[in-house]
Enzyme design. Sequence first.
Site: not given
Length: 260
Positions: A149, A245
């Site tokens: 990520e 998120e």
Amino acid sequence: MPRFAANVSLLFGEVPLSERFARARAAGFEAVECWWPFADPDPSAAQVAVFVSALEAADVRLTGINLFAGDMPAGERGVVSHPGRTDELTANLAIVRTIVEATGCTRVNALYGQRLPGVPAATQDRSATLNLRRAVDTLGDVGATVLVEPLTDGENGDYPVRTLEDALAVADRVGTGAAVLFDAYHLHNNGADVVADVARVIDAVGHVQVADSPGRGEPGTGTIDFASFFRTLDASGYTGWVGCEYRPTAETEQTLAWRP
């Protein structure tokens, strides 16, 4: 349209983690994801059992979980590139494998880790490649893909994976079993055109997460064109989950009207 999973490390923060799974289910989510939910890399079997039982009781599917990422409240962002923390990672992978086997979770996010003073970048990158490969070897045969990520520059210390190209390069070094986590918030912050880029790199994307920018609130609170983003994602053929998120700007249930 995409299937949405609630990231319970941020959503439903009004209640303890153990209660968030049921809140997510009541709000219409069939799936959840989370950061590493324990303080230590190797919690006890009893702690893991409580976590899994809470998921089962709420009738939600765990679709994603992070590896142990160090002391995140203190600012750490992963340990896979830290040569001195291999023992922690090894212990953590054994626990993560247990959770994956128990829940059917298919995505495991491995935050890369910040640059360490006095440690050459090349040394850290070799450690990351070896540790990520170990993660793939440990988790791949039970059905989990390991994710790399990019994170927002300026919010996460000296974290070297900031762009899609950075993440693609890491995943390429690791090989089969690794993929990119496309987080629209982080990538937009670092200058990406997330609508165009998600179509461009979709074959390398293992998971998608959303939050608006600036502010990291729910979609619609910032400047990202999520209507176009979701249309493009759908047209690209992506069939995975989309993790919500974000940091709710009100009680979580009041921030869900944006969902298509």
